[in-house]
Design an enzyme around this catalytic site. Sequence first.
Site, short mmCIF file in Angstrom:
data_model
loop_
_atom_site.label_atom_id
_atom_site.label_comp_id
_atom_site.label_asym_id
_atom_site.label_seq_id
_atom_site.Cartn_x
_atom_site.Cartn_y
_atom_site.Cartn_z
N LYS A 58 -8.11 -15.28 0.68
CA LYS A 58 -8.69 -14.72 -0.58
C LYS A 58 -7.94 -15.42 -1.77
O LYS A 58 -8.49 -15.62 -2.83
CB LYS A 58 -8.71 -13.26 -0.87
CG LYS A 58 -9.73 -12.59 0.09
CD LYS A 58 -9.62 -11.19 -0.10
CE LYS A 58 -10.95 -10.42 0.26
NZ LYS A 58 -11.27 -9.17 0.06
N ASN A 66 -13.84 -13.41 -2.74
CA ASN A 66 -14.23 -13.09 -1.52
C ASN A 66 -15.59 -13.80 -1.25
O ASN A 66 -16.10 -13.64 -0.19
CB ASN A 66 -14.42 -11.72 -1.19
CG ASN A 66 -15.51 -10.89 -2.17
OD1 ASN A 66 -15.79 -11.48 -2.93
ND2 ASN A 66 -15.93 -9.96 -1.58
N ASP A 73 -16.24 -7.77 -4.46
CA ASP A 73 -15.65 -6.36 -4.05
C ASP A 73 -15.68 -5.23 -5.40
O ASP A 73 -15.94 -4.22 -5.52
CB ASP A 73 -14.26 -6.51 -3.67
CG ASP A 73 -14.03 -7.00 -2.33
OD1 ASP A 73 -15.20 -7.06 -1.60
OD2 ASP A 73 -12.94 -7.64 -2.13
N GLY A 110 -2.45 3.03 -5.45
CA GLY A 110 -2.40 1.93 -4.70
C GLY A 110 -2.07 0.85 -5.79
O GLY A 110 -2.65 1.11 -7.02
N ALA A 111 -1.65 -0.40 -5.69
CA ALA A 111 -1.56 -1.37 -6.58
C ALA A 111 -1.69 -2.72 -5.84
O ALA A 111 -0.93 -3.73 -6.56
CB ALA A 111 -0.05 -1.40 -7.48
N GLY A 112 -2.12 -2.71 -4.69
CA GLY A 112 -2.35 -4.07 -3.90
C GLY A 112 -3.53 -4.62 -4.60
O GLY A 112 -3.86 -4.44 -5.63
N GLY A 113 -4.06 -5.92 -3.67
CA GLY A 113 -5.23 -6.46 -4.03
C GLY A 113 -6.43 -5.72 -4.35
O GLY A 113 -7.30 -6.14 -5.16
N ALA A 114 -6.89 -4.52 -3.49
CA ALA A 114 -7.83 -3.87 -3.82
C ALA A 114 -7.64 -3.06 -4.96
O ALA A 114 -8.72 -3.05 -5.94
CB ALA A 114 -7.92 -2.73 -2.71
N TYR A 116 -13.30 3.10 4.84
CA TYR A 116 -14.40 3.37 5.38
C TYR A 116 -14.65 3.79 6.99
O TYR A 116 -15.52 4.18 7.67
CB TYR A 116 -15.93 2.26 5.23
CG TYR A 116 -15.43 1.16 5.68
CD1 TYR A 116 -14.86 0.09 4.88
CD2 TYR A 116 -15.67 0.53 6.98
CE1 TYR A 116 -14.61 -1.34 5.46
CE2 TYR A 116 -15.21 -0.74 7.40
CZ TYR A 116 -14.75 -1.49 6.65
OH TYR A 116 -14.39 -2.73 7.08
P1 ATR Z 1 -5.07 -4.44 -0.24
O1 ATR Z 1 -4.87 -6.23 -0.55
O2 ATR Z 1 -5.93 -4.10 0.99
O3 ATR Z 1 -4.89 -3.47 -1.33
P2 ATR Z 1 -1.83 -4.45 0.20
O4 ATR Z 1 -1.75 -5.50 -1.29
O5 ATR Z 1 -1.16 -4.73 1.19
O6 ATR Z 1 -3.14 -4.64 0.63
O7 ATR Z 1 -1.84 -3.37 -0.62
C1 ATR Z 1 -1.75 -1.86 0.18
C2 ATR Z 1 -1.72 -0.72 -0.68
O8 ATR Z 1 -1.08 0.36 -0.01
C3 ATR Z 1 -0.25 -0.92 -1.58
O9 ATR Z 1 -0.40 -0.10 -2.82
C4 ATR Z 1 0.67 -0.05 -0.75
O10 ATR Z 1 1.79 0.37 -1.45
P3 ATR Z 1 3.05 -0.55 -1.62
O11 ATR Z 1 2.69 -1.58 -2.75
O12 ATR Z 1 4.25 0.45 -1.86
O13 ATR Z 1 3.40 -1.24 -0.49
C5 ATR Z 1 -0.22 1.04 -0.06
N1 ATR Z 1 0.41 1.69 1.22
C6 ATR Z 1 0.49 0.87 2.22
N2 ATR Z 1 0.95 1.83 3.13
C7 ATR Z 1 1.57 3.00 2.27
C8 ATR Z 1 2.09 4.02 2.66
N3 ATR Z 1 2.90 4.36 3.90
N4 ATR Z 1 2.79 5.00 1.72
C9 ATR Z 1 2.23 4.63 0.50
N5 ATR Z 1 1.62 3.74 0.13
C10 ATR Z 1 1.22 2.72 1.19
#
Ligand code: ATR
Length: 276
Positions: free
Chosen positions: A65, A86, A102, A128-132, A219
Site C-alpha cells: 500500500k 489501495n 478505504d 488505534g493509530a496505525g494505517g487504518a 469484520y
Molecule cells: P493497520 O494498518 O491495519 O492499522 P497497524 O499499522 O499494524 O495495522 O496498526 C495496528 C493498530 O492496532 C495499532 O494502533 C496497534 O497499536 P500500537 O501502535 O501500539 O502497535 C494496535 N494494536 C495491535 N495489537 C494491540 C494490542 N494487543 N493492544 C493494543 N493495541 C494493539
Amino acid sequence: MKKACVIGWPIKHSRSPLIHGHWLEKYGIEGSYTKQAVSPDNLELFLDKLRQNGWSGCNVTVPHKEAVFRLADIVHDEARAIEAANTLWWDADRLLHASNTDIYGFMTHLDQSAPGWNENERPVAVLGAGGAARGIVYGLVQSGASQIRLLNRTRERADELAAYYEGTVNVADWRSRNEELEGCGLVVNSTSLGMEGSASLDLSLESLEANAVVADIVYAPLETPLLAAARQKGCRTVDGLGMLLHQAVPGFEHWFGVRPQVTDELRNLVIADLTG
Ligand code: ATR
C-alpha cells in the site's frame, strides 16, 4: 475484455474477487477480477506488465500500500493524505492513478448506518493509530468531526498522527480509554483487536451514553465483542463489513465503467463466505 485484480503478498484470504465477481455477473460485464500474489521485489515489474497488457487497474493490499505510492503518476488526495493507496487504475493516456478508497468505504457506511452521527458535534474517540486509523481520522475530520480523542497503546504513534490535525485531534493515554469515552458521540475501533484469532479489546462502555454510535473496522466476527456490548447498551452499531464492501465501489467503477450497488444480496454472499 476488461481485467483487474488484487495484488498482495500473501493474497490467499482476500474477499475482493468475491465482491467484484458478483458485480461483474450482476451487471453482465465481460471482465475478470483475479487474485495475484506479488512479492515486494516484483511489484514494479508486475505493474508494468499489467500496463503493457492493457489491464484496467488493481486493488493493492499488504505489504504494497505504501510502495505503490512512488510508482503512480497521479496520486489522489486521500492517498496523499495518508500516504497509502489501495486502488490503482490506468487512464486513457496510460497514466497510473493511485487512490485510497478505504476512507470513502468507512465514511459511506458510517453515514448510511448511523445518519446524524455528528449532529451534536460531540467528541469522537478513535482507538488505534496505525494505517487504518490514519484513514479514519482523515475521513472524520473531512466530514466535520471537530474533536477527536486519539487513544493508542504506543503513545508516540498517536502523537505523530495528531500532529497533522493540531487543535482537532488530541491524544489521551491508552490506560484512560474507558473514562475517555465520556461525552463521546462516536467510538471507533481501528485496531485489529477483537478479530478472530487476535487478542480481545479490553474496553468498558460504562461511561459511554446509550445514544452514542460504536463502529468497528473488524469484520470477522461480524459482531465483535465491542459491537455486542454496544448493542446491549442500546448504542447504534456500525460493523466493519460495510467498509469492506463500500471501499470496492470506486475501483469497480474505474475499471469496468459501472458504479455498482452495495446490496443485502452482496452482503449476505460475503457473510456466507466468512462463516462458511
Ligand atoms: P493497520 O494498518 O491495519 O492499522 P497497524 O499499522 O499494524 O495495522 O496498526 C495496528 C493498530 O492496532 C495499532 O494502533 C496497534 O497499536 P500500537 O501502535 O501500539 O502497535 C494496535 N494494536 C495491535 N495489537 C494491540 C494490542 N494487543 N493492544 C493494543 N493495541 C494493539
